[in-house]
Design a protein around this motif. Structure first.
Motif, PDB file in Angstrom:
ATOM      1  N   PRO A  68      -6.550   3.098 -25.982  1.00 28.51           N
ATOM      2  CA  PRO A  68      -6.402   2.715 -24.569  1.00 28.51           C
ATOM      3  C   PRO A  68      -7.565   3.197 -23.716  1.00 28.51           C
ATOM      4  O   PRO A  68      -7.797   2.679 -22.634  1.00 28.51           O
ATOM      5  CB  PRO A  68      -5.107   3.415 -24.131  1.00 28.51           C
ATOM      6  N   PHE A  69      -8.309   4.215 -24.201  1.00 21.51           N
ATOM      7  CA  PHE A  69      -9.331   4.825 -23.357  1.00 21.51           C
ATOM      8  C   PHE A  69     -10.750   4.390 -23.677  1.00 21.51           C
ATOM      9  O   PHE A  69     -11.703   4.861 -23.053  1.00 21.51           O
ATOM     10  CB  PHE A  69      -9.216   6.363 -23.393  1.00 21.51           C
ATOM     11  N   THR A  70     -10.931   3.524 -24.669  1.00 20.33           N
ATOM     12  CA  THR A  70     -12.280   3.027 -24.975  1.00 20.33           C
ATOM     13  C   THR A  70     -12.234   1.526 -25.266  1.00 20.33           C
ATOM     14  O   THR A  70     -11.224   0.994 -25.724  1.00 20.33           O
ATOM     15  CB  THR A  70     -12.869   3.718 -26.236  1.00 20.33           C
ATOM     16  N   LEU A 110     -13.078   9.634 -37.904  1.00 15.95           N
ATOM     17  CA  LEU A 110     -13.095   9.846 -36.459  1.00 15.95           C
ATOM     18  C   LEU A 110     -12.861   8.541 -35.711  1.00 15.95           C
ATOM     19  O   LEU A 110     -13.032   7.457 -36.257  1.00 15.95           O
ATOM     20  CB  LEU A 110     -14.433  10.455 -36.030  1.00 15.95           C
ATOM     21  N   GLY A 111     -12.454   8.686 -34.435  1.00 11.40           N
ATOM     22  CA  GLY A 111     -12.298   7.542 -33.546  1.00 11.40           C
ATOM     23  C   GLY A 111     -13.304   7.671 -32.422  1.00 11.40           C
ATOM     24  O   GLY A 111     -13.685   8.778 -32.041  1.00 11.40           O
ATOM     25  N   CYS A 112     -13.766   6.537 -31.900  1.00 16.86           N
ATOM     26  CA  CYS A 112     -14.765   6.608 -30.837  1.00 16.86           C
ATOM     27  C   CYS A 112     -14.865   5.277 -30.112  1.00 16.86           C
ATOM     28  O   CYS A 112     -14.223   4.309 -30.508  1.00 16.86           O
ATOM     29  CB  CYS A 112     -16.125   6.969 -31.428  1.00 16.86           C
ATOM     30  N   ALA A 138     -12.376  17.978 -32.372  1.00 18.32           N
ATOM     31  CA  ALA A 138     -13.605  18.084 -31.577  1.00 18.32           C
ATOM     32  C   ALA A 138     -13.754  16.768 -30.832  1.00 18.32           C
ATOM     33  O   ALA A 138     -13.540  15.696 -31.406  1.00 18.32           O
ATOM     34  CB  ALA A 138     -14.808  18.310 -32.474  1.00 18.32           C
ATOM     35  N   GLU A 139     -14.085  16.876 -29.583  1.00 22.07           N
ATOM     36  CA  GLU A 139     -14.215  15.707 -28.714  1.00 22.07           C
ATOM     37  C   GLU A 139     -15.614  15.713 -28.131  1.00 22.07           C
ATOM     38  O   GLU A 139     -16.074  16.768 -27.669  1.00 22.07           O
ATOM     39  CB  GLU A 139     -13.195  15.881 -27.568  1.00 22.07           C
ATOM     40  N   GLY A 140     -16.293  14.587 -28.161  1.00 20.73           N
ATOM     41  CA  GLY A 140     -17.631  14.535 -27.565  1.00 20.73           C
ATOM     42  C   GLY A 140     -17.681  13.459 -26.505  1.00 20.73           C
ATOM     43  O   GLY A 140     -17.104  12.385 -26.680  1.00 20.73           O
ATOM     44  N   HIS A 144      -8.849  16.503 -21.922  1.00 21.55           N
ATOM     45  CA  HIS A 144      -9.728  17.200 -20.976  1.00 21.55           C
ATOM     46  C   HIS A 144     -10.878  16.332 -20.471  1.00 21.55           C
ATOM     47  O   HIS A 144     -11.650  16.765 -19.624  1.00 21.55           O
ATOM     48  CB  HIS A 144     -10.292  18.465 -21.632  1.00 21.55           C
ATOM     49  N   GLN A 145     -10.978  15.107 -21.038  1.00 18.93           N
ATOM     50  CA  GLN A 145     -12.108  14.242 -20.670  1.00 18.93           C
ATOM     51  C   GLN A 145     -12.259  14.061 -19.162  1.00 18.93           C
ATOM     52  O   GLN A 145     -13.300  14.347 -18.592  1.00 18.93           O
ATOM     53  CB  GLN A 145     -11.883  12.851 -21.275  1.00 18.93           C
ATOM     54  N   GLU A 146     -11.178  13.568 -18.544  1.00 19.13           N
ATOM     55  CA  GLU A 146     -11.313  13.168 -17.156  1.00 19.13           C
ATOM     56  C   GLU A 146     -11.667  14.335 -16.235  1.00 19.13           C
ATOM     57  O   GLU A 146     -12.533  14.225 -15.376  1.00 19.13           O
ATOM     58  CB  GLU A 146     -10.045  12.465 -16.671  1.00 19.13           C
ATOM     59  N   TRP A 195     -20.095   7.055 -23.697  1.00 17.32           N
ATOM     60  CA  TRP A 195     -19.347   6.964 -24.946  1.00 17.32           C
ATOM     61  C   TRP A 195     -18.573   8.241 -25.199  1.00 17.32           C
ATOM     62  O   TRP A 195     -18.866   9.280 -24.590  1.00 17.32           O
ATOM     63  CB  TRP A 195     -20.218   6.602 -26.132  1.00 17.32           C
ATOM     64  N   ALA A 196     -17.580   8.145 -26.098  1.00 13.95           N
ATOM     65  CA  ALA A 196     -16.783   9.328 -26.455  1.00 13.95           C
ATOM     66  C   ALA A 196     -16.361   9.222 -27.911  1.00 13.95           C
ATOM     67  O   ALA A 196     -16.302   8.123 -28.471  1.00 13.95           O
ATOM     68  CB  ALA A 196     -15.548   9.412 -25.567  1.00 13.95           C
ATOM     69  N   PHE A 197     -16.108  10.380 -28.503  1.00 16.69           N
ATOM     70  CA  PHE A 197     -15.545  10.371 -29.853  1.00 16.69           C
ATOM     71  C   PHE A 197     -14.566  11.526 -30.020  1.00 16.69           C
ATOM     72  O   PHE A 197     -14.602  12.504 -29.249  1.00 16.69           O
ATOM     73  CB  PHE A 197     -16.651  10.460 -30.928  1.00 16.69           C
ATOM     74  N   GLY A 198     -13.689  11.410 -31.005  1.00 16.51           N
ATOM     75  CA  GLY A 198     -12.774  12.503 -31.325  1.00 16.51           C
ATOM     76  C   GLY A 198     -12.613  12.595 -32.829  1.00 16.51           C
ATOM     77  O   GLY A 198     -12.436  11.571 -33.498  1.00 16.51           O
ATOM     78  N   LEU A 199     -12.713  13.802 -33.359  1.00 17.31           N
ATOM     79  CA  LEU A 199     -12.547  13.934 -34.809  1.00 17.31           C
ATOM     80  C   LEU A 199     -11.683  15.141 -35.162  1.00 17.31           C
ATOM     81  O   LEU A 199     -11.595  16.102 -34.404  1.00 17.31           O
ATOM     82  CB  LEU A 199     -13.909  14.003 -35.511  1.00 17.31           C
TER      83      LEU A 199
END
Ligand code: DAH
Length: 430
Positions: free
Chosen positions: A249-251, A269-271, A176-178, A141-143, A290-294
């Motif tokens: 691929p996205f960061t 988590l990844g970020c 959760a995505e930030g 849903h980021q983009e 920046w973005a993160f996903g956990l």
């Protein structure tokens, strides 16, 4: 290059009914898969099955008192408190009801995931057809959210992956995505520093070709500070953490945050710094972010000491009642319940004049039923309009720790409890 913002029709549609619905209406026909009235044409990509589709709409993260819901609330309250605007209001928007059926474009292409990336394979995902998929991550849903004009948001929801099944893997889990974007003046002190967000440079392990060294430094610093604080907020200040470098691929650069549990490092988590191309594609060429996903289960299992991921899906009140009424940052340690089935019986009675005390009911039930009583709950209460007598109904849940109880033996205990209640409390059994 100037890019126009995409129109608002791309704005994600929150599924308003999600929280309240149970199983979706699913029908497999020869040529389509129909889900709640939406038809998806089957093709050679279709690999969803009725079994996985029944998890749609369960929305454990929205179920009051569920451990995943408590964790969702805890993370949101941290984000709200940590990022206030000038007026003290939270700058983050939260999206926790976005439809988990997304396009393959959202799930992969919008995140620059290459065509031959292993995460696209049929053995990894649940495809409705070549264009639609059960989202494999909340990053899908980021983009669209960035394109709709948002700078700071959190997405929470269920994600679907074909995977091994064991105590820590389940084909549906929650993430959760930030995402946080910055304009130049928000990242740099433009009065003091003569700096730019962008340059036409080289990609190095530390930065993207579009970003100045300082832009990349500051973004990484902001990101790591936020996430370290979040982990301390969740697990306490004593928890040991470490950063490792990785690839998404996205960061770029990309990191994982690991936390030490029982002498083992656990990836939490990844970020990373959002690939600038994603922001260009979303029509936001003048910001960086920046973005993160956990994964929520992973964290909840440690926080509450829940030993098996399947327990989150349990409707067993022995599990759920341990979290009911808890506050989001309350320390709760899950106590394992017997694997033998529950058996419940109700008892209803008219109260004597002057009423009774519920704790006396619990006392008597425990006294007569002993260890096989797992829970006693007041499930109904009403006042008779004519006689003005009050009636109560208690549900007694029985379960043996070492064997399956038969209804017949539970029935005998239940009758004894009823008789004792009548004798000791003066209630009139109904
Ligand atoms: N989507 C990634 C996953 O499911 C997690 C992730 C990594 C999300 C880095 C991000 C990110 O937003 O920046 O494994």
């Amino acid at each position: 290059m100037t890019l126009l913002r995409k129109s608002l029709r791309f704005f994600a549609v929150q599924c308003r009914n999600c929280a309240s619905k149970s199983s979706p209406n699913v029908e497999f026909t020869a040529s389509t898969v129909d889900i709640d009235g939406r038809k998806f044409n089957r093709d050679k990509w279709t690999n969803v099955n009725p079994n996985i589709l029944k998890y749609l709409n369960r929305n454990l993260h929205l179920k009051p008192g569920h451990p995943l819901c408590l964790l969702r609330e805890n993370i949101i309250s941290f984000m709200y408190k940590s990022f206030p605007n000038h007026a003290g209001n939270p700058i983050f928007s939260v999206f926790d009801r976005l439809n988990p059926i997304v396009t393959t474009k959202q799930n992969f292409d919008s995140l620059l995931i290459p065509q031959d990336h292993p995460s696209r394979t049929l053995s990894d995902c649940y495809y409705l057809n070549k264009d639609f998929i059960l989202r494999g991550h909340t990053s899908s849903h980021q983009e669209e959210l960035i394109a709709s004009g948002l700078d700071s948001f959190v997405v929470m929801g269920d994600v679907y992956r074909r995977d091994e099944i064991d105590a820590s893997h389940f084909p549906v889990f929650h993430q959760a995505e930030g995402v946080r974007l910055f304009a130049k003046h928000q990242l740099h002190d433009i009065d003091k520093e003569k700096v730019e967000l962008f340059e036409n440079g080289k990609r190095t392990p530390h930065k993207q070709e579009h970003h100045t060294e300082l832009t990349s430094d500051k973004l990484q610093h902001e990101l790591k500070t936020c996430l370290t604080k979040l982990v301390h907020h969740l697990f306490g200040n004593d928890v040991e953490t470490r950063w490792t470098e990785t690839y998404f691929p996205f960061t770029h650069p990309s990191f994982e945050l690991e936390v030490k549990f029982q002498d083992k490092w656990l990836e939490l988590l990844g970020c990373g710094v959002i690939e600038q191309q994603i922001l260009y594609n979303a029509g936001v060429p003048d910001k960086v972010g920046w973005a993160f996903g956990l994964g929520l289960e992973r964290i909840a299992m440690r926080l509450y000491e829940i030993p098996d991921i399947r327990l989150f899906w349990s409707n067993d009140s022995g599990f759920l009642s341990q979290f009911q009424g808890a506050t989001p940052n309350q320390k709760i340690t899950y106590k394992s319940v017997s694997q033998y089935p529950q058996c419940f019986n109700d008892v209803s009675f008219w109260l004597p004049e002057g009423g009774i005390n519920s704790s006396d009911v619990y006392e008597i039930v425990r006294g007569v039923g002993g260890d096989i009583v797992e829970q006693v709950r007041l499930v109904d209460e009403f006042l008779h309009p004519k006689t003005k007598k009050r009636s109560q109904c208690f549900r007694i849940i029985y379960r043996h720790m070492e064997r399956t109880l038969t209804q017949a033996e539970v029935g005998k205990v239940h009758e004894r409890i009823k008789a004792q209640l009548a004798a000791d409390l003066g209630v009139t059994l109904r």
